[in-house]
Scaffold this active site. Structure first.
Site, PDB file in Angstrom:
ATOM      1  CG  ASP A   1     -11.888 -19.877  59.734  1.00 14.84           C
ATOM      2  OD1 ASP A   1     -11.818 -19.095  59.843  1.00 14.84           O
ATOM      3  OD2 ASP A   1     -11.567 -20.981  59.184  1.00 14.84           O
TER       4      ASP A   1
ATOM      5  CG  HIS B   1     -11.290 -18.499  55.336  1.00 14.39           C
ATOM      6  ND1 HIS B   1     -10.656 -18.233  54.700  1.00 14.39           N
ATOM      7  CD2 HIS B   1     -11.159 -19.510  56.620  1.00 14.39           C
ATOM      8  CE1 HIS B   1     -10.039 -19.653  54.032  1.00 14.39           C
ATOM      9  NE2 HIS B   1     -10.224 -20.185  54.901  1.00 14.39           N
TER      10      HIS B   1
ATOM     11  CD  GLU C   1      -9.613 -21.651  62.227  1.00 13.46           C
ATOM     12  OE1 GLU C   1      -9.102 -21.565  61.065  1.00 13.46           O
ATOM     13  OE2 GLU C   1      -9.953 -21.835  63.033  1.00 13.46           O
TER      14      GLU C   1
ATOM     15  CD  GLU D   1      -6.609 -20.280  58.150  1.00 12.03           C
ATOM     16  OE1 GLU D   1      -6.014 -21.009  57.246  1.00 12.03           O
ATOM     17  OE2 GLU D   1      -6.981 -20.499  59.509  1.00 12.03           O
TER      18      GLU D   1
ATOM     19  CG  ASP E   1      -1.329 -26.094  58.652  1.00 13.23           C
ATOM     20  OD1 ASP E   1      -0.078 -26.651  58.365  1.00 13.23           O
ATOM     21  OD2 ASP E   1      -2.099 -25.492  58.314  1.00 13.23           O
TER      22      ASP E   1
ATOM     23  CG  HIS F   1      -5.173 -24.088  59.855  1.00  9.41           C
ATOM     24  ND1 HIS F   1      -3.917 -24.735  58.893  1.00  9.41           N
ATOM     25  CD2 HIS F   1      -6.150 -24.388  59.873  1.00  9.41           C
ATOM     26  CE1 HIS F   1      -4.806 -24.078  57.745  1.00  9.41           C
ATOM     27  NE2 HIS F   1      -5.721 -23.921  58.584  1.00  9.41           N
TER      28      HIS F   1
END
Length: 381
Positions: A183, A185, A209, A235, A257, A284
């Site tokens: 990830d 982020h 990700e 997400e 998500d 997610h």
């Protein structure tokens, strides 16, 4: 059957649950939350409840349309998350009314078990290796890890080397037969992501990700074209229209998500849209039991499903864990890294209402940290 009451509950460690009650005694549960903004979503649920009281809960699609579009101003994480939790609860009611799991109402199962992954941290390769060994011992065949903490937008050679060393330690601990997802982020620029992706390629991540922030989705096409690593995002995208540019750019994995992107109704549609672009679905879900239950119902009915995130043992869950508010933990008893398909009606779980009400009396005010770079400027968390 009519909806008679909508309640919300702030439950530790950082979740918000909602309960939708009907005049026939059928109750549905949902998880409408934005992490760090639970109280704000709670207010949004209270407003949207005005549209549901007195209505037939089985008109799920009509309710979704009205809740999402009935106000002149639409979208965004707060409204979409409020809609998501209420939508989950309505599907739960529908399943219980018809005596069927939600995945049966979505067209029936396409698989008997759903692969799940565990989150691992550890700032040092040695710590990471120990944590992965524990997850492998528990039967998991895949893990996800952060690439780094607060990092320069364009990582330095030392920062890049540290990232590669950590992922390398994960690959060594997992061996060639298991997977690691990484990830980013949204902590790097596109140029920074490109630099790190090239270095990670020999380690064969399952996917990387959020290589860039969601507001920089226009840069995804260039990253996809240059990256030997499959890219994932979603997400912080809240509907089909927001996923369309990412899918057009060629992402390999869509990550809506279930508690943010409009619930079961919208994520089921996002999955179909992703299928048209040859992308896989990996919802997610670092959240609570209701969000995971909803995610699994979609996964069982989605042909292009890849893998499911879940929060057992995640570092956020200090005051409560995934099983803390369930009567029976069996639905989340993973076998060989998979969740097994059940036939319990609705979302397939039984919420411990007494535990939820007791937790709400304490509540929580969880906030994500605010990070800064060494020069004092804001850093992406």
């Amino acid at each position: 059957m009519k909806i008679t009451r909508v309640e919300t509950f702030l439950v530790p460690p950082r979740w918000l649950f909602c309960r939708v009650e009907t005049d026939e005694g059928v109750v549905g549960w949902g998880e409408p939350v934005v992490e760090g903004r639970a109280e704000v979503v709670r207010a949004a649920v209270d407003v949207l409840a005005e549209l549901l009281l007195g209505q037939d809960p089985l008109r799920i699609e009509d309710h979704w349309q009205v809740m999402s579009k009935g106000g002149f101003y639409r979208g965004g994480p707060v409204l979409s998350s409020a809609v998501a939790g209420l939508d989950q609860a309505l599907w739960d009611i529908a399943g219980k009314t018809y005596g069927a799991p939600v995945h049966a109402l979505l067209g029936g199962p396409v698989r008997d078990r759903v692969r799940v992954y565990a989150w691992v941290g550890g700032d040092e390769p040695a710590q990471l290796s120990e944590q992965i060994a524990a997850q492998v011992e528990a039967g998991f065949t895949a893990v996800k890890m952060n690439a780094a903490g607060a990092t320069s937008p364009i990582p330095t050679p030392a920062e890049t080397a540290a990232i590669v060393a950590r992922v390398g330690a994960a690959r060594e601990a997992l061996g060639p037969g298991r997977d690691v997802a990484v990830d980013f982020h949204g902590r790097f620029t596109a140029a920074g992501a490109r630099r790190v992706l090239a270095e990670l390629a020999p380690l064969h991540p399952l996917f990387v990700e959020e290589p860039v922030l969601p507001e920089h989705s226009h840069q995804l096409a260039g990253l996809v074209a240059s990256s030997p690593v499959p890219l994932a995002t979603g997400e912080r995208l809240y509907g089909r229209a927001e996923f369309l540019p990412a899918l057009t750019a060629g992402i390999a994995v869509a990550q809506p998500d279930l508690s943010h992107a409009g619930g079961i109704s919208e994520v089921h549609r996002i999955a179909s849209l992703a299928e048209a672009y040859g992308a896989q679905l990996a919802p997610h879900c670092p959240l609570g039991p209701i969000a995971l239950a909803a995610s699994l119902q979609v996964a069982f009915a989605t042909p292009n499903f890849l893998i499911q995130e879940q929060s057992r043992g995640i570092h956020y869950n200090k005051d409560a864990d995934l099983l803390s508010y369930l009567v029976d933990p069996a639905p989340f008893r993973f076998v060989d890294g998979h969740a097994l398909r059940g036939d319990a009606p609705g979302l397939g779980i039984t919420v411990d209402e007494a535990a939820v009400r007791a937790a709400d009396r304490t509540g929580h005010a969880w906030r994500n940290p605010v990070w800064r770079h060494p020069d004092g400027s804001f850093a992406e968390w």
